[in-house]
Design a protein around this motif. Structure first.
Motif, PDB file in Angstrom:
ATOM      1  N   LEU A 237       0.824  -1.208   0.000  1.00 50.75           N
ATOM      2  CA  LEU A 237       0.000   0.000   0.000  1.00 50.75           C
ATOM      3  C   LEU A 237       0.859   1.260   0.000  1.00 50.75           C
ATOM      4  O   LEU A 237       0.769   2.097  -0.880  1.00 50.75           O
ATOM      5  N   VAL A 238       1.668   1.408   1.019  1.00 51.30           N
ATOM      6  CA  VAL A 238       2.522   2.585   1.102  1.00 51.30           C
ATOM      7  C   VAL A 238       3.702   2.490   0.145  1.00 51.30           C
ATOM      8  O   VAL A 238       4.190   3.501  -0.360  1.00 51.30           O
ATOM      9  N   LYS A 239       4.147   1.257  -0.108  1.00 49.07           N
ATOM     10  CA  LYS A 239       5.312   1.003  -0.961  1.00 49.07           C
ATOM     11  C   LYS A 239       6.552   1.722  -0.435  1.00 49.07           C
ATOM     12  O   LYS A 239       7.347   2.285  -1.189  1.00 49.07           O
ATOM     13  N   ARG A 240       6.666   1.704   0.882  1.00 54.43           N
ATOM     14  CA  ARG A 240       7.835   2.310   1.513  1.00 54.43           C
ATOM     15  C   ARG A 240       8.108   1.563   2.813  1.00 54.43           C
ATOM     16  O   ARG A 240       7.416   1.744   3.805  1.00 54.43           O
ATOM     17  N   VAL A 241       9.123   0.717   2.795  1.00 57.13           N
ATOM     18  CA  VAL A 241       9.480  -0.104   3.949  1.00 57.13           C
ATOM     19  C   VAL A 241      10.636   0.566   4.676  1.00 57.13           C
ATOM     20  O   VAL A 241      11.662   0.884   4.061  1.00 57.13           O
ATOM     21  N   GLY A 242      10.443   0.810   5.966  1.00 61.07           N
ATOM     22  CA  GLY A 242      11.464   1.480   6.747  1.00 61.07           C
ATOM     23  C   GLY A 242      12.270   0.516   7.591  1.00 61.07           C
ATOM     24  O   GLY A 242      11.974  -0.691   7.664  1.00 61.07           O
ATOM     25  N   LEU A 243      13.288   1.051   8.226  1.00 63.90           N
ATOM     26  CA  LEU A 243      14.145   0.226   9.070  1.00 63.90           C
ATOM     27  C   LEU A 243      13.371  -0.350  10.241  1.00 63.90           C
ATOM     28  O   LEU A 243      13.638  -1.479  10.678  1.00 63.90           O
ATOM     29  N   ASP A 244      12.404   0.399  10.767  1.00 64.87           N
ATOM     30  CA  ASP A 244      11.600  -0.116  11.871  1.00 64.87           C
ATOM     31  C   ASP A 244      10.783  -1.324  11.456  1.00 64.87           C
ATOM     32  O   ASP A 244      10.516  -2.214  12.276  1.00 64.87           O
ATOM     33  N   ASP A 245      10.392  -1.397  10.170  1.00 67.01           N
ATOM     34  CA  ASP A 245       9.639  -2.566   9.693  1.00 67.01           C
ATOM     35  C   ASP A 245      10.509  -3.815   9.654  1.00 67.01           C
ATOM     36  O   ASP A 245      10.063  -4.910  10.007  1.00 67.01           O
ATOM     37  N   TYR A 246      11.759  -3.643   9.250  1.00 65.66           N
ATOM     38  CA  TYR A 246      12.658  -4.805   9.224  1.00 65.66           C
ATOM     39  C   TYR A 246      12.920  -5.329  10.637  1.00 65.66           C
ATOM     40  O   TYR A 246      12.998  -6.549  10.860  1.00 65.66           O
TER      41      TYR A 246
ATOM     42  N   LYS B   2      11.444  -3.192  20.842  1.00 69.47           N
ATOM     43  CA  LYS B   2      11.613  -1.814  21.321  1.00 69.47           C
ATOM     44  C   LYS B   2      12.438  -0.984  20.346  1.00 69.47           C
ATOM     45  O   LYS B   2      12.198   0.219  20.190  1.00 69.47           O
ATOM     46  N   THR B   3      13.398  -1.617  19.688  1.00 68.62           N
ATOM     47  CA  THR B   3      14.169  -0.896  18.672  1.00 68.62           C
ATOM     48  C   THR B   3      13.274  -0.430  17.543  1.00 68.62           C
ATOM     49  O   THR B   3      13.394   0.699  17.056  1.00 68.62           O
ATOM     50  N   SER B   4      12.346  -1.285  17.110  1.00 66.96           N
ATOM     51  CA  SER B   4      11.412  -0.899  16.058  1.00 66.96           C
ATOM     52  C   SER B   4      10.557   0.290  16.492  1.00 66.96           C
ATOM     53  O   SER B   4      10.339   1.232  15.722  1.00 66.96           O
ATOM     54  N   ILE B   5      10.075   0.257  17.739  1.00 68.18           N
ATOM     55  CA  ILE B   5       9.244   1.360  18.236  1.00 68.18           C
ATOM     56  C   ILE B   5      10.046   2.654  18.297  1.00 68.18           C
ATOM     57  O   ILE B   5       9.568   3.727  17.899  1.00 68.18           O
ATOM     58  N   LEU B   6      11.278   2.593  18.780  1.00 69.41           N
ATOM     59  CA  LEU B   6      12.096   3.799  18.907  1.00 69.41           C
ATOM     60  C   LEU B   6      12.498   4.346  17.544  1.00 69.41           C
ATOM     61  O   LEU B   6      12.586   5.571  17.363  1.00 69.41           O
ATOM     62  N   LEU B   7      12.738   3.476  16.569  1.00 65.90           N
ATOM     63  CA  LEU B   7      12.997   3.955  15.215  1.00 65.90           C
ATOM     64  C   LEU B   7      11.768   4.644  14.637  1.00 65.90           C
ATOM     65  O   LEU B   7      11.883   5.633  13.892  1.00 65.90           O
ATOM     66  N   PHE B   8      10.610   4.135  14.985  1.00 66.78           N
ATOM     67  CA  PHE B   8       9.365   4.793  14.581  1.00 66.78           C
ATOM     68  C   PHE B   8       9.257   6.178  15.211  1.00 66.78           C
ATOM     69  O   PHE B   8       8.855   7.157  14.562  1.00 66.78           O
ATOM     70  N   PHE B   9       9.619   6.290  16.491  1.00 63.70           N
ATOM     71  CA  PHE B   9       9.626   7.593  17.150  1.00 63.70           C
ATOM     72  C   PHE B   9      10.599   8.554  16.465  1.00 63.70           C
ATOM     73  O   PHE B   9      10.310   9.749  16.318  1.00 63.70           O
ATOM     74  N   LEU B  10      11.767   8.037  16.073  1.00 70.34           N
ATOM     75  CA  LEU B  10      12.723   8.894  15.371  1.00 70.34           C
ATOM     76  C   LEU B  10      12.158   9.385  14.047  1.00 70.34           C
ATOM     77  O   LEU B  10      12.400  10.530  13.636  1.00 70.34           O
ATOM     78  N   ARG B  11      11.385   8.548  13.399  1.00 71.04           N
ATOM     79  CA  ARG B  11      10.801   8.948  12.121  1.00 71.04           C
ATOM     80  C   ARG B  11       9.764  10.050  12.301  1.00 71.04           C
ATOM     81  O   ARG B  11       9.689  10.996  11.517  1.00 71.04           O
TER      82      ARG B  11
ATOM     83  N   GLY C 212       3.593  -6.955  22.974  1.00 69.75           N
ATOM     84  CA  GLY C 212       4.428  -5.807  22.659  1.00 69.75           C
ATOM     85  C   GLY C 212       4.573  -5.604  21.157  1.00 69.75           C
ATOM     86  O   GLY C 212       4.514  -4.466  20.662  1.00 69.75           O
ATOM     87  N   MET C 213       4.763  -6.664  20.405  1.00 74.62           N
ATOM     88  CA  MET C 213       4.833  -6.545  18.952  1.00 74.62           C
ATOM     89  C   MET C 213       3.508  -6.077  18.370  1.00 74.62           C
ATOM     90  O   MET C 213       3.465  -5.270  17.434  1.00 74.62           O
ATOM     91  N   THR C 214       2.419  -6.568  18.918  1.00 73.63           N
ATOM     92  CA  THR C 214       1.102  -6.119  18.458  1.00 73.63           C
ATOM     93  C   THR C 214       0.939  -4.625  18.655  1.00 73.63           C
ATOM     94  O   THR C 214       0.466  -3.899  17.765  1.00 73.63           O
ATOM     95  N   CYS C 215       1.335  -4.163  19.812  1.00 79.28           N
ATOM     96  CA  CYS C 215       1.246  -2.733  20.108  1.00 79.28           C
ATOM     97  C   CYS C 215       2.126  -1.916  19.166  1.00 79.28           C
ATOM     98  O   CYS C 215       1.741  -0.818  18.745  1.00 79.28           O
ATOM     99  N   ALA C 216       3.286  -2.443  18.809  1.00 85.65           N
ATOM    100  CA  ALA C 216       4.193  -1.722  17.916  1.00 85.65           C
ATOM    101  C   ALA C 216       3.636  -1.618  16.500  1.00 85.65           C
ATOM    102  O   ALA C 216       3.999  -0.696  15.756  1.00 85.65           O
TER     103      ALA C 216
END
Length: 1005
Positions: A44-53, A111-120, A276-280
Motif C-alpha cells: 500500500l505505502v510502498k515504503r518499507v522502513g528500518l523499523d519494519d525490518y 523496542k528498537t522498532s518502536i524507537l525507530l518509529f519515534f525517530l521517524r 508488545g509486537m502487536t502494540c508496535a
C-alpha cells in the motif's frame, strides 16, 4: 492472573494446556498484526522502513520463543517433578535454555522498532524526543546484547545449561532475569511516556484518538506484564545462590517443582513479547483500515460537512490571461482513498497560487482544481450540491488505490517548521497536501501554532519574582511534593543500609561507604555536573546569542530540572532491585550514587524555586515549611521500613536475601511515582526567572552585593562561600549523629562497649529482637523509637521556625531569620557538646540532649539556603547548585569518627568531631550579625523602618554608580532603569516606575 490447574487423563495437576493455549493465542495475534503491517508498508505505502525490518526480525525470535514454550509443555513444563517422565528432562532443559536465549533479543528488537518509529515521527520537529529516542536505542541494544550473551554463556561449559555436568559453573536464572527487569521496566516506561507530550499537543478525530488511547493502554499492560513475570519467577525460584555456582542444577534454584512454578512466568514472558509486537504494529495500520473500514476512523456525515465547508473557502487561481472560470457553489472533493488525475488543461496552463487566509483549514487530500477530471474529483458544474456524490465515493474508496497522503500513520511526522511562513502555506495549498496536518485533523494552522513552544515549556512562563501570594502558595505546594519524595527516599535508604549490611555481612567501612556514595558522590556531582547546567541551559544559549528558530525547544529552567531529576532518581530506585537480589555491595554503591545524584539535581531546582517564588520577605518561611514536609516523609518511611519490611532485622539469623527482595516493590512504586510526577510537571505551568531578572532584583538591595570585602572578594561571594561551608559542616554533623546514634545510647549499658557495637552499627535501631534486648538492659524505649522521636523533633522545629518566619516581616518583636539561624546553630552546638561530656548512669537521660540536638539543628539547612541566595543576582541559580553541593559533607567525616573508635577511642571522644563541625557551622550566622553590610544583604526590606524611602546606603551606592563610576556600567541598562525619572528623583518614585513597567511588560507578553 488466576490459572486453573487442568487435570490430564492420568489425574495429576497440569498447567501445560493453559500455558500452551495462551502462548499460541498471543503468537497468532502478533502474527496477524505483523502480517498486516508488512502488507501496508510493502503493497500500500510502498515504503518499507528500518523499523519494519526490525519488527519482522522480532517476530521470528518471538516465534522461536513461543515454540520453545509450547514444546516444553509437551515435555513436563507445568507439571510437578514426580509427574515428569525422566526421559523428558533433557528436552525440557533444552527448551528452557532456548527460551532464556530468545527472550531478551525479541524484546530488544521490538523496542528498537518502536524507537525507530519515534525517530521517524520526530524528525526535524521534536529535537528532545529525537535525542532521547537515540539514547534509549543505545541503552536497549547495549543491555539486550549483554543480557543475550549472558544467557548464552550462562554455564561453563555451555552444554551444562541443558545437560547435567559434575564440574559445571552456572549463573542462576533468577539472577539473570531479575537483573534484566529494571532495564525492561525503565525502557517500557520511557517508551510509554516519550510520545505523550507530542500527542497531547495535536488534535485528532475522536475515533483515531480512541485507537491511540487503546494502543497506549496495551503498552501499559505490557509494562505490567513484565512485573507480573518477575513476580512469578521469584515465586518459582528461591534459595538460589546470588553468584556463580558449582551446581548446574542451581541455575533453576534449589527447590523442587521448578517446571510447575516457572510455567506461569514463561507464559507471561510470551504474552509480554507478543503483545508488545502487536502494540508496535497498531500505529502503522491506518492505510489498511482506511482501505477496508474507513468508517472506523472517519465519520462520513462529518466528512461530508467538512468537505463542503472547506471547498467553499478554496480560492480559484486566476489564469495568466486574467480569465477566471466561474466558481461553482459546491466543489466536489475527492473521496477518501480515491486517487486524483491532474487535468491536462491545467497542466498546460499553470497558474500562480494565491494567498489564502491564515485560518484556512487545509485539506488532507490532494485536490484537482481543474474543471474536468477523469475521476470526477475536480470542478464539475454538473455535480449536485446535496452531497449525494459522497455516497458512491465512499463505496468506491474501498476498491480504489489510496492516495499516498492517506498512508500516514496514526502518529505522523509533523512539518519540519511548526510555524510555516505565508509562502509555505501558499505552497501547501497549491499542492493540496498539508504536511503539518497529516494526522487527519481539520484544525487551522493558527490553532496548532500555540502548541509547539517546546518539549518542556508549553507556553511563555511567568516570572516567579512577581507572583502573587495566592499563586505562590499554589506553585510552592506543588513543588513541595518533591520534598516529601526525597524525605521518603532518605528514610528508606537509611534503614536499607542497615539491612544490606546485615544480610551481605558488610564491614562497618563498607556500610559507611553506602552513605558516602549517596552524599559524597551524588550530592557532590549531581548539582555541579547536571543540575546547574540544566537549570541555566537557556541562559547559556542567551550568552552565545545564537539566533534560533521558533521550532527550537527550550530545555532549561526549573521545570526541566524537575523532570530530569525525577527520571534519574527513578532509575536509581529501580536499580536497587537487582542489587537486592545479588546482595552486591558494588551494586548498592552504584544504586545509592544514582539515587543521590537524582535527588541532588531535584534539590538544585526545588530549593531556589521555593525561596524565589513569591514575596522576598517570606522566602525563609516557604522553604522551612517545605523542608518540614521532607522531615515528615523521612519519619513515615523510616517507620514503615522498620515496622513492616525489616521488622525481624534483629539478628543475622532471621534474615536472608529475600528480605531485600520484598522491598523491591516499594522501590518499583517509587519509580512509577517518579514517572507520574515527571508527566505532571510537564503539564503543570510553573513560573520561571531569568538571570537578568534576578540581577535586576538584586539591584534593589540596600547594599551593593559586589562591594569589595575581605581579601578583595565581593560581599556576595563571601556570603556564598560561608553558606556552602555551613551546609557542608552541618549535614556532616547531622549524619554522624544519625549513623552512630545506636552506639551513643547503648555505650553505657551493662556489658556494652562501642567496640562490640561496631559490628552491629549497620543495624542501628532496627529489629524487634535487638530492641527487646536494649529494653532489658535499661532503655525505656527501643533505639529505633528514640531515633524516630528525634527525627520527628527535627520536622516539628522546621514548622515552628517557619511560623516565626511568617510573623517576622510584620512583627518587630520576632527575630529576623538570620538571628533564628544563629540561635539554632548555637543550641545545636550546646546539645551536641552535652552528648559528648555527659555520661549518665541512666542511658535514657542521654536521649534528652540527643533529641534536643535534632530539634535545634532542624532549621539550619533551609535558613542557610534562603539567606545564601540573597543578593546573588544573575548567578543565583549557580549559587543554588553550589549550596546544594554542600550536602556532600557526610562523605568523609563518618569515617573519621569510625577511625577514632576503631583505634581505641571512646564514642564520646569521637563525637568531638561533631562539636568541631558545629563550631564551624556558627561562623556564617555570626558574620550576618557583626557585619553591617551582611545585615543589609540578607535582611528583607520589610525588616527596616521607612520602607519605600531611600536609605543612606542606597543613596551612596546609586549616586556613586551614576556619577563617576556610572561610565563603566552598561548605559543601556541604566537608561532603561532610570527612564521616566530625573537623576535626583526619589528612589521610591523610580522603583515604582520600574515595577509598573515590569508588570506591564509581563502582562503584555
Amino acid at each position: 492472573m488466576s490459572i486453573a490447574n487442568s487435570t490430564t487423563t492420568t489425574n495429576f495437576p497440569d498447567r501445560a494446556p493453559t500455558v500452551f493455549a495462551v502462548t499460541t493465542a498471543t503468537l497468532c495475534l502478533s502474527s496477524v498484526f505483523v502480517a498486516a503491517r508488512v502488507y501496508c508498508r510493502t503493497w500500500l505505502v510502498k515504503r518499507v522502513g528500518l523499523d519494519d525490518y526490525f519488527i519482522i526480525a522480532a517476530w521470528f525470535l518471538a516465534f522461536g520463543l513461543s515454540f520453545s514454550i509450547d514444546f516444553a509443555t509437551h515435555h513436563g513444563l507445568g507439571r510437578h517433578d514426580e509427574n515428569i517422565d525422566p526421559a523428558d528432562y533433557d528436552e525440557l532443559r533444552i527448551s528452557e535454555y532456548a527460551f532464556s536465549i530468545l527472550y531478551n533479543p525479541a524484546l530488544m528488537l521490538t523496542k528498537t522498532s518502536i524507537l525507530l518509529f519515534f525517530l521517524r515521527i520526530s524528525k526535524d520537529t521534536q529535537p528532545v524526543m529525537k535525542w532521547v529516542s537515540r539514547a534509549l536505542l543505545a541503552i536497549v541494544n547495549l543491555a539486550g546484547t549483554i543480557l543475550t550473551l549472558l544467557n548464552i554463556f550462562q554455564c561453563k561449559p555451555i552444554s551444562a545449561a541443558f545437560r547435567t555436568h559434575s564440574d559445571a559453573k552456572c549463573i542462576p536464572l533468577l539472577t539473570e532475569f531479575v537483573c534484566a527487569a529494571p532495564v525492561n521496566i525503565v525502557t517500557d516506561l520511557a517508551i510509554l511516556a516519550l510520545p505523550i507530550p507530542v500527542l497531547t499537543g495535536i488534535t485528532l478525530p475522536p475515533k483515531q484518538k480512541y485507537i491511540l488511547i487503546l494502543t497506549f493502554a496495551i503498552w501499559i499492560f505490557v509494562t505490567i506484564v513484565d512485573v507480573i513475570r518477575v513476580y512469578y519467577l521469584q515465586k518459582a525460584i528461591s534459595g538460589v545462590p546470588t553468584s556463580v555456582s558449582d551446581d548446574s542444577n542451581a541455575i533453576f534454584g534449589t527447590e523442587d517443582d521448578f517446571a510447575w512454578n516457572a510455567s506461569i512466568s514463561l507464559m507471561w514472558s510470551a504474552i509480554e513479547v507478543n503483545v508488545g509486537m502487536t502494540c508496535a504494529c497498531i500505529p502503522t495500520l491506518k492505510p489498511l483500515i482506511m482501505k477496508l473500514l474507513p468508517d472506523m476512523l472517519i465519520d462520513p456525515s462529518r466528512m461530508r460537512s467538512a468537505n463542503t465547508t472547506r471547498a467553499s473557502f478554496v480560492p480559484e487561481p486566476p489564469s495568466p490571461e486574467g480569465y477566471r472560470e466561474p466558481r461553482p457553489s459546491v466543489i466536489k472533493l475527492p473521496p477518501i482513498g480515491e486517487p486524483t488525475v491532474p487535468s491536462l488543461a491545467r497542466q498546460q496552463r499553470p497558474r500562480p497560487a494565491q494567498p489564502v487566509p491564515v485560518d484556512l483549514p487545509i485539506p488532507n487530500q490532494t485536490k484537482d482544481f481543474s474543471p474536468t477530471s477523469a475521476t470526477g474529483a475536480g470542478f464539475n458544474s454538473n455535480d449536485n450540491s446535496n452531497g449525494n456524490s459522497n455516497n458512491h465515493s465512499a463505496a468506491e474508496g474501498r476498491d480504489a488505490d489510496v492516495h499516498p497522503s492517506e498512508y500516514m500513520d496514526f502518529i505522523t511526522a509533523l512539518n519540519s517548521d511548526p510555524f510555516p511562513s505565508n509562502e509555505t502555506r501558499r505552497g501547501t495549498v497549491a499542492t493540496g497536501i498539508s504536511k503539518a496536518n497529516t494526522l487527519g485533523t481539520h484544525g487551522s494552522m493558527r490553532e496548532s501554532k500555540g502548541v509547539y513552544f517546546g518539549f518542556v515549556n508549553m507556553g511563555k512562563p511567568k516570572t516567579m519574582l512577581h507572583v502573587s501570594a495566592a499563586d505562590s502558595f499554589k506553585y510552592c505546594t506543588v513543588v513541595t511534593i518533591l520534598f516529601f519524595l526525597w524525605g521518603v527516599s532518605y528514610g528508606f535508604l537509611y534503614t536499607l543500609n542497615n539491612a544490606v549490611a546485615a544480610i551481605a555481612d558488610l564491614s562497618v567501612a563498607q556500610t559507611l561507604g553506602l552513605t558516602s556514595a549517596y552524599f559524597g558522590g551524588g550530592y557532590f556531582f549531581g548539582p555541579l555536573v547536571v543540575g546547574e547546567w540544566i537549570l541555566r541551559h537557556d541562559e547559556h544559549r542567551r550568552t552565545t546569542r545564537k539566533k534560533s528558530s521558533p521550532a527550537e525547544m527550550q530545555i532549561g529552567g526549573f521545570k526541566a530540572t524537575f523532570i530530569l531529576g525525577l527520571c534519574i532518581y527513578g532509575i536509581g530506585t529501580i536499580t536497587l532491585w537487582p542489587s537486592a537480589v545479588l546482595t552486591s555491595w558494588a551494586g548498592f554503591m552504584f544504586s545509592h550514587f544514582v539515587v543521590g545524584f537524582g535527588l541532588a539535581v531535584l534539590e538544585t531546582a526545588a530549593n531556589p524555586f521555593i525561596a524565589l517564588c513569591g514575596p522576598t520577605e517570606y522566602s525563609e518561611m516557604r522553604l522551612l515549611f517545605s523542608q518540614g514536609v521532607q522531615g515528615i516523609g523521612s519519619v513515615l518511611s523510616s517507620l514503615l521500613a522498620q515496622r513492616v519490611f525489616f521488622k525481624n532485622l534483629g539478628s543475622r539469623e532471621n534474615i536472608d536475601s529475600r528480605t531485600l527482595i520484598d522491598v523491591q516493590w516499594t522501590y518499583l512504586a517509587i519509580t512509577l511515582l517518579c514517572v507520574f510526577l515527571a508527566l505532571f510537571f510537564y503539564y503543570m505551568p510553573l513560573p520561571e526567572v531569568t538571570d537578568a531578572e534576578l540581577e535586576e532584583a538584586a539591584d534593589k538591595i540596600r547594599v551593593n552585593p559586589r562591594k569589595k570585602s575581605v581579601g578583595g572578594l565581593a560581599l556576595r561571594t563571601w556570603s556564598l562561600i560561608l553558606a556552602i561551608m555551613t551546609q557542608w559542616t552541618y549535614l556532616a554533623a547531622q549524619e554522624n549523629v544519625n549513623i552512630f546514634f545506636h552506639g551513643l545510647l547503648t555505650i553505657n549499658l551493662p556489658g556494652q562497649t562501642f567496640a562490640t557495637n561496631l559490628d552491629g552499627i549497620s543495624v542501628t535501631g532496627v529489629g524487634a529482637a535487638e530492641d527487646a534486648a536494649n529494653r532489658a538492659l535499661g532503655l525505656n524505649l527501643a533505639v529505633s523509637e528514640y531515633l524516630l522521636i528525634a527525627h520527628t523533633a527535627l520536622a516539628v522545629s522546621r514548622f515552628a521556625v517557619g511560623y516565626l518566619a511568617y510573623l517576622s516581616p510584620t512583627n518587630s518583636k520576632i527575630p529576623e531569620p538570620r538571628t533564628i539561624l544563629l540561635i539554632s546553630t548555637l543550641l545545636s552546638l550546646l546539645f551536641g557538646a552535652l552528648t559528648v561530656f555527659l555520661s549518665p548512669s541512666n542511658p535514657n537521660m542521654l536521649v534528652i540532649p540527643a533529641v534536643l540536638f535534632f530539634f535545634a539543628e532542624g532549621p539550619i539547612w533551609p535558613l542557610t539556603f534562603a539567606l545564601g541566595l540573597r543578593g546573588q543576582g544573575n548567578r543565583t541559580k549557580r549559587a543554588a547548585a553550589f549550596i546544594t553541593m554542600g550536602g556532600s559533607g557526610p562523605a568523609f567525616f563518618p569515617f573519621v569518627v569510625y577511625a577514632i573508635v576503631d583505634r581505641g577511642g571512646s564514642i564520646h571522644t569521637a563525637f568531638v568531631v561533631v562539636v568541631v563541625l558545629l563550631t564551624v557551622t556558627c561562623i556564617y550566622p555570626l558574620l550576618l550579625h557583626v557585619s553591617p553590610d551582611a545585615v543589609l544583604l540578607v535582611d528583607p526590606p520589610a525588616r527596616h523602618p521607612g520602607e519605600g524611602e531611600r536609605s543612606p546606603h542606597v543613596k551612596t551606592r546609586r549616586d556613586t554608580e551614576l556619577g563617576l563610576g556610572g561610565l563603566n556600567e552598561t548605559l543601556a541598562q541604566r537608561k532603561r532603569r532610570l527612564s521616566g525619572s530625573t537623576l535626583m528623583g526619589t528612589w521610591n518614585f523610580s522603583w515604582k516606575k520600574d515595577r509598573k513597567r515590569s508588570t506591564t511588560s509581563e502582562s503584555g507578553s
